[in-house]
Design an enzyme around this catalytic site. Structure first.
Site, PDB file in Angstrom:
ATOM      1  N   GLU A   1       0.545  -1.389  -0.141  1.00 42.13           N
ATOM      2  CA  GLU A   1       0.009  -0.028  -0.162  1.00 42.13           C
ATOM      3  C   GLU A   1       0.738   1.169  -0.047  1.00 42.13           C
ATOM      4  O   GLU A   1       0.422   2.470  -0.408  1.00 42.13           O
ATOM      5  CB  GLU A   1      -0.933   0.142   1.194  1.00 42.13           C
ATOM      6  CG  GLU A   1      -1.865  -0.988   1.063  1.00 42.13           C
ATOM      7  CD  GLU A   1      -2.730  -1.285   2.521  1.00 42.13           C
ATOM      8  OE1 GLU A   1      -3.928  -2.135   2.371  1.00 42.13           O
ATOM      9  OE2 GLU A   1      -2.381  -1.039   3.611  1.00 42.13           O
TER      10      GLU A   1
ATOM     11  N   ASP B   1     -12.126  -6.993  -2.524  1.00 43.02           N
ATOM     12  CA  ASP B   1     -12.950  -8.284  -2.291  1.00 43.02           C
ATOM     13  C   ASP B   1     -14.382  -7.569  -2.005  1.00 43.02           C
ATOM     14  O   ASP B   1     -14.683  -6.602  -1.528  1.00 43.02           O
ATOM     15  CB  ASP B   1     -12.492  -9.025  -1.340  1.00 43.02           C
ATOM     16  CG  ASP B   1     -12.231  -8.632   0.110  1.00 43.02           C
ATOM     17  OD1 ASP B   1     -13.246  -8.482   0.610  1.00 43.02           O
ATOM     18  OD2 ASP B   1     -11.342  -7.915   0.315  1.00 43.02           O
TER      19      ASP B   1
END
Length: 232
Positions: free
Chosen positions: A13, A200
């Site tokens: 990230e 997701d």
């Protein structure tokens, strides 16, 4: 002068941001390495805080105390709680709530931290607007929306748990650090925004979807953040 603290929970990230910044120095505190320098000609401190709310809150406090940052940006991935938001889309924090805080037995609303004057920690309105504008520029055609983010120390991969979070909090996505970052920023009077790309659907398929899409989702966020800091 502004100095922006940029936090990601995982290396993927923040690795793109670190690769693109000019690093002037690095400092280790509490198991975290803080990279200080410039990104897009803007003073920044980029750090991987680690996973979970304790790590995230500690990271904000170090950024406030040691580096005197003026703004906090949290970038990363999340699971969708909104059928209108698909994998790859981005949520910008309208507000953030601890979904695993529950003192309802004493009369508090689910998610509310006792003795605080707020249930949800509101993102900074200017940062929200700039983040939404930045995504149009950095990720053209990508669906981005302001929304409610809920956080807890658990990876949500069960449809029943997902439905409970939707019903209880009317949330748009769920992850594991944003509420702690928002909470600590709120207590320190720091404007913040949490930016989450969806990796997701936070249901029974999440454990399969997440590894396949986390890199793509993190890259979307990194491009947005690089564009955003030029506008702050």
């Amino acid at each position: 002068m502004n100095k922006i603290g940029i936090i990601g929970a995982m290396e993927l990230e923040v690795d793109t941001l670190k690769a693109h910044m000019s690093v002037a120095g690095q400092t280790s505190r509490a198991g975290m390495v803080f990279y200080e320098g410039t990104l897009e000609q803007t003073p920044v401190v980029v750090v991987r805080c680690g996973i979970g709310k304790v790590n995230a809150a500690m990271c904000v406090q170090i950024l406030a105390d040691l580096f005197q940052v003026t703004h906090v940006i949290n970038t990363g991935v999340a699971g969708s709680l909104n059928d209108a938001l698909d994998i790859g889309d981005i949520v910008v924090s309208r507000d953030v709530i601890h979904h695993d805080m529950d003192v309802s037995a004493l009369g508090y609303a689910p998610g509310q931290v006792p003795q605080l004057d707020t249930l949800a920690f509101p993102g900074d309105e200017t940062l929200i607007r700039l983040a939404l504008d930045s995504c149009e520029e950095a990720n053209p055609g990508l669906h981005t929306a302001p929304g409610r983010i809920v956080s807890g120390d658990q990876f949500i991969s069960d449809k029943a748990v997902k439905e409970k979070l939707i019903a209880e909090f009317h949330a748009d996505c769920t992850e594991m650090e944003g509420a702690a970052i928002a909470h600590a920023a709120y207590l320190n009077g720091l404007p913040f925004v949490v930016i989450r790309a969806l990796s997701d659907k936070a249901d029974d398929s999440a454990s399969m979807e997440y590894p396949a899409f986390e890199r793509q989702a993190a890259d979307h966020c990194a491009r947005l953040v690089e564009t955003l800091i030029k506008k702050i």
